[in-house]
Design an enzyme around this catalytic site. Sequence first.
Site, short mmCIF file in Angstrom:
data_model
loop_
_atom_site.label_atom_id
_atom_site.label_comp_id
_atom_site.label_asym_id
_atom_site.label_seq_id
_atom_site.Cartn_x
_atom_site.Cartn_y
_atom_site.Cartn_z
N ASP A 41 -5.54 -20.08 23.08
CA ASP A 41 -4.85 -19.91 21.80
C ASP A 41 -3.35 -20.12 21.92
O ASP A 41 -2.75 -20.93 21.21
CB ASP A 41 -5.12 -18.51 21.23
CG ASP A 41 -6.56 -18.34 20.79
OD1 ASP A 41 -7.45 -18.96 21.40
OD2 ASP A 41 -6.80 -17.57 19.85
N ARG A 44 -0.98 -3.57 23.68
CA ARG A 44 -0.29 -4.39 22.68
C ARG A 44 1.10 -3.86 22.28
O ARG A 44 2.05 -4.64 22.23
CB ARG A 44 -1.18 -4.57 21.44
CG ARG A 44 -2.45 -5.35 21.69
CD ARG A 44 -2.15 -6.68 22.36
NE ARG A 44 -3.34 -7.51 22.46
CZ ARG A 44 -3.75 -8.11 23.57
NH1 ARG A 44 -3.08 -7.93 24.69
NH2 ARG A 44 -4.82 -8.87 23.57
N ASP A 51 -5.63 -7.06 16.85
CA ASP A 51 -4.39 -7.31 17.57
C ASP A 51 -3.26 -7.76 16.66
O ASP A 51 -2.08 -7.46 16.91
CB ASP A 51 -4.61 -8.35 18.68
CG ASP A 51 -5.24 -7.75 19.92
OD1 ASP A 51 -5.20 -6.51 20.05
OD2 ASP A 51 -5.75 -8.50 20.76
N SER A 75 -14.08 -14.80 25.03
CA SER A 75 -12.73 -14.58 25.53
C SER A 75 -12.66 -13.31 26.36
O SER A 75 -13.41 -12.36 26.13
CB SER A 75 -11.75 -14.50 24.37
OG SER A 75 -12.02 -13.37 23.56
#
Length: 400
Positions: free
Chosen positions: A12, A92, A121, A174
């Site tokens: 990505d 995060r 996210d 992923s």
Amino acid sequence: MKIVLAYSGGLDTSVILAWLKEQYNAEIIAYVADVGQQEDWAVIKEKALRTGASKVYVEDLKREFVEEAVFPAIKANATYEYKYLLGTSLARPIIAKKQVEIALKEGADAVAHGATGKGNDQVRFELTYRALAPHLKIIAPWKEDNFFTSRSDLIDFAEKHGIPVPVTKSKPYSMDPNLYHISYEGGVLEDITRSYDSSMFLMGKDPFELDDQVEMVSVSFEKGIPVALNGKRMDPVKLLQEANTIAGRHGIGIVDIVENRLVGMKSRGVYETPGGTLLIEAHKALESITLERDTMHYKQMVEIKFAEMIYYGQWFHPLRVALQSFIDSTQEVVSGTVELKLYRGNCVVVGRASEQSLYDTNLSTFEAGSNYDQKDAKGFIKLFGLPMEVFARKNPWFKK
């Protein structure tokens, strides 16, 4: 225009870096956060520069991640929907915080991330941006009309532009690793009737494939913070790494869950959190002997909200900070050592000891000589049950 992109070198963000440069005619600064992924950072830096970044920051955040996120979560026994220990959720805000610091240092106009519009996210990144630097423009390519619609399209773009990526169309799920856990999502895992492939595990082994082997381990805490394994004191990063190694070889901490995302849909995730599972189970056991009943029960309610706020990306929300203060205050007495037995995915507490222990055999024993006068319970139960008794006399619903 200058944009700081949270960059991992994966599919990505590799495509996004090139796409941002084309679409915005902007200078792109790539920022890579090391939260324990065990990557070749020199290779990732070179890849970012080759893809079009003007500058690359590689920031070692492992200690900050453990001390400012993981250990506070362990104090709170933070678990979302009974199983998920919030490995990605905790990383995060730490990653996004450093991204904001770099953006301010570089005088950037915007920050960008590679999270999709379907996941959690995006919220975790963007709430952190808004809390710490609300003036910065936020660019989320997956939510823009002229971006791609699937990861297969990204793979095609990468191939066309000569961008090497570690994902293929034949194996598109992923992975997101850090020092606390690894998550596996998407691709073949989206079929919830299908079992995971145990060969994908990187932090440990599938407990169903292990030989009979028992291992004893002790975890020591000071004020709720793990400080030693098997009597050996370690710095925070080393301790978590060692806990991962010990628990991982016994298949501890593997979770296959269908969870409720903040955006409203259900999604399946397979997680490995070996060391975290070991530490939280030990921490719960220590709290069971050091926290008095009312505080412990109230803390359990707070823990649910605390975990939910982490999952929802509200790390910098004033309520989360206030709840942390409450949790920290409860941990003043949570010091001691817990012994556990590890076996085929099981993490069983077998012993606990603390100078602050409230467990008193003179009170709890069923043998003679107890300091507890059982006759005292007669009046206590009468008064405790008086409201129920009065209600029952007027409303004999129980006789139906």
